[in-house]
Enzyme design. Structure first.
Site, PDB file in Angstrom:
ATOM      1  CG  ASP A  66      -9.020   4.727  15.417  1.00 43.80           C
ATOM      2  OD1 ASP A  66      -8.239   4.501  16.363  1.00 43.80           O
ATOM      3  OD2 ASP A  66     -10.256   4.732  15.564  1.00 43.80           O
ATOM      4  CE  LYS A  73     -14.213  -1.149  17.538  1.00 42.63           C
ATOM      5  NZ  LYS A  73     -13.318  -0.491  16.607  1.00 42.63           N
TER       6      LYS A  73
END
Length: 499
Positions: free
Chosen positions: A230, A195
Site C-alpha cells: 500500500d 492480521k
C-alpha cells in the site's frame, strides 16, 4: 452547667477535633496522591521529550540504517525492500485497468478508466467483499478461489465505458499488504501471515502465482502486471498527480515509508540498471530502532507484552494501533499508584487496547470549557461515572505528550529520507520541489498529530529549505495506486509508444 452538660460539650469538642484531624489527614493524603499524579505526568513528559537536537540524531540514525539496508540483505533493521517499480505513473497513461487490494478481513476489487494528462481518472468503480472467517485459516486454493470468483463477477459487470481493445488482456495491479519477499515486479513469496490469517500451505508460495491459478480455474483471463504494497501504491498515486512526489508515508493503524532511490545507490541490486535510473524502495520503516528514540517504561512493557517483542519499535510509538494503548498504560499507573480514579481501579482500564486512538484524538480535540468530551469518553469507555476538571486536564496533557512525540518522530523519519536523497537543503541556483505523499487515518483524522508533524518537519528543515518541501494527502494508494502501476508497467506500453 451540670456535669452532663459539661461532659456533652467535651465529647462534642473531641468529636469536632477528631473530625477536623480526619479531614486534614484526608486532604493531606489526597494532596499526596495528587502530587504523585503530577510526578508521574512530569516523568512521562521528560522521557518523551523530543528537542530538535534529538530529532536530528534520530534522522541521522535513520539515514545510516537506510544506507546499511541498501548495501546488503539483513544489514539493517530497515529491510529496504526493492519493489521492482522503476517506472512510476506520469499522467500520460490511458485505458482501463483493474486493481485488487487484499490487506485484511475485507478485500476490494476496482477498475479505473484513465484518460491521459487531460482527463486523468475518468471513472472508477469498486466493490468491497468480506472474507468468510473459515477461509482465513483454511487452504490457499480456497481463499484464492473465493477472491478469483469475486473478481470474475465484478468483471462481468463492465459497462460500455470500459471497452477493451481487440486482442488485449485485462491487466491488474495487486496490492497485497502482508510480508512478501518480492522476486520481480509481478511475483513475490509470502513470508508469513498477519492480521488473523493463518494459511500454512500459502507460506513460501508466490502469491501472484496462486492468484493466477485461481483465475484460470474460474476461466478469467487477466494478467497481473504489478504486485505492490500500500505504501508503494500511495507513492504511485501521489506521483500520478504531482511529478515532484519523491516519497510516501503511511500513518494509520501501522506505519511505513517508500521513496524513489537512484538505482546506482543500491549496492545489493544485482540486475541490470533500469532505463529510468530509478527504483522505488519499500523501507518497512516501522521496524526502525535506535538508542536515540525516546522510549519510556510504558513503551518497554508494551513491547514486552506484544506478539513481536523487539520488532517494529518505531511503529509502536508513532502509529495509530498503539497511541491509545500507551495512554491506557499511563492512566493505569496513575490509578494504581495515585488513586487517580478513586479508591478502586476501573476494571475496564485493565483491558489492553480498550482506548483506541480515535478516542484519544477526540479527547485531545476537546476545547469545551469543562472538557465534557473527555468526561463522556472516560464514562463510556472506562465506565468512570464522574471526573473532575483537573483530572480531565491531566488526560489532555497525556494525549498531547503521546501525540507530540509520535508526530515529531514521524517528521524526523521524513527528514532522514530527505537527507538520504539530498533534498534536505536548497541547492545553489536550484528550486527543486520535493513532495511527500501521505495517507492513513492517523494523518488524515488526527489534526493535532498531522499539524505537529508538519511544523516539526519545517523546524528541522529551516525556513529556506522548507519552502521547497511540501506534504500532501494522497488518498487511496492501495486501490487506485495499484491500478496506476498496472498501467505504467503495462505489457502493451511499447506498442502504444511506437504506434
Amino acid at each position: 452547667m451540670g456535669k452532663v452538660g459539661v461532659g456533652a460539650t467535651v465529647v462534642c469538642a473531641a468529636a469536632v477535633c477528631a473530625a477536623s484531624v480526619y479531614v486534614v489527614r484526608r486532604r493531606m493524603k489526597s494532596a499526596g496522591k495528587w502530587g504523585r499524579v503530577i510526578e508521574i505526568l512530569k516523568v512521562f513528559e521528560e522521557d518523551c521529550a523530543t528537542p530538535v537536537g534529538k530529532l536530528r540524531q534520530v534522522a541521522d540514525a535513520m539515514t545510516v540504517e537506510m544506507h546499511a539496508g541498501l548495501a546488503s540483505e539483513g544489514g539493517s533493521k530497515l529491510k529496504m525492500l526493492i519493489s521492482y517499480v522503476d517506472n512510476l505513473p506520469s499522467g500520460d497513461e490511458q485505458g482501463f485497468f483493474y486493481a485488487l487490494d487484499l490487506g485484511g478481513t475485507n478485500f476490494r476489487v476496482m477498475r479505473v478508466l484513465l484518460g491521459g494528462k487531460q482527463d486523468r481518472v475518468v471513472k472508477q468503480e469498486f466493490e468491497e467483499v468480506s472474507i468468510p472467517p473459515p477461509l482465513m485459516t483454511g487452504r490457499s486454493d480456497e481463499l484464492f478461489n473465493f477472491i478469483a470468483e469475486a473478481l470474475a463477477k465484478f468483471v462481468a459487470t463492465e459497462g460500455e465505458d470500459f471497452h477493451l481493445p481487440a486482442g488485449r488482456q485485462r491487466e491488474l495491479g495487486f496490492t497485497f499488504s502482508f510480508p512478501v519477499k518480492q522476486t520481480s515486479l509481478c511475483s513475490g513469496t509470502l513470508m508469513n501471515w498477519t492480521k488473523g490469517f493463518s494459511i500454512d500451505d500459502a507460506v513460501g508460495q508466490d502469491v501472484v502465482g496462486e492468484l493466477i491459478k485461481a483465475m484460470e480455474r474460474v476461466g478469467l483471463d487477466m494478467n497481473v502486471t504489478a504486485l505492490v504494497n500500500d505504501t508503494v501504491g500511495t507513492l504511485a498515486g501521489g506521483r500520478y498527480y504531482n511529478s515532484d512526489v519523491v516519497a510516501a508515508v503511511i500513518l494509520g493503524t501501522g506505519t511505513n515509508a517508500a521513496y524513489v532511490e537512484r538505482a546506482h545507490a543500491i549496492p545489493k541490486w544485482q540486475g541490470l540498471l533500469p532505463k529510468s535510473g530509478e527504483m522505488v524502495i519499500n523501507m518497512e520503516w516501522g521496524n526502525f530502532r535506535s538508542s536515540h528514540l525516546p522510549l519510556t517504561e510504558y513503551d518497554h512493557l508494551l513491547d514486552f507484552d506484544s506478539l513481536n517483542p523487539g520488532e517494529q519499535i518505531l511503529e509502536k510509538i508513532i502509529s495509530g494501533m498503539y497511541l491509545g494503548e500507551i495512554l491506557r498504560r499511563v492512566l493505569l499507573k496513575m490509578a494504581e499508584e495515585a488513586a487517580f480514579f478513586g479508591d478502586s481501579i476501573p476494571p475496564k482500564l485493565k483491558v489492553p487496547f480498550i482506548i483506541r486512538t480515535p478516542t484519544m484524538s477526540a479527547m485531545h480535540s476537546d476545547t469545551s470549557p469543562d472538557l465534557k468530551v473527555v468526561g463522556s469518553k472516560l464514562k463510556d469507555i472506562l465506565e468512570v461515572p464522574t471526573t473532575s476538571l483537573k483530572m480531565r486536564k491531566v488526560v489532555i496533557s497525556l494525549c498531547n505528550i503521546i501525540a507530540t512525540r509520535g508526530a515529531r518522530l514521524s517528521a524526523a523519519g521524513i527528514y532522514g529520507i530527505l537527507k538520504k536523497i539530498g533534498r534536505d537543503s536548497p541547492k545553489d541556483g536550484e528550486r527543486q520541489k520535493s513532495v511527500i505523499a501521505m495517507d492513513g487515518g492517523l494523518f488524515e483524522h488526527y489534526t493535532q498529530f498531522s499539524e505537529c508533524m508538519e511544523s516539526s518537519l519545517k523546524e528541522l528543515l529551516g525556513d529556506e529549505a522548507s519552502e521547497s518541501v511540501e506534504v500532501i494527502h494522497s488518498n487511496d494508494g492501495s486501490g487506485v495506486g495499484a491500478a496506476l502501476l498496472a498501467a505504467s508497467h503495462s505489457q502493451y506500453l511499447e506498442d502504444s509508444e511506437t504506434s
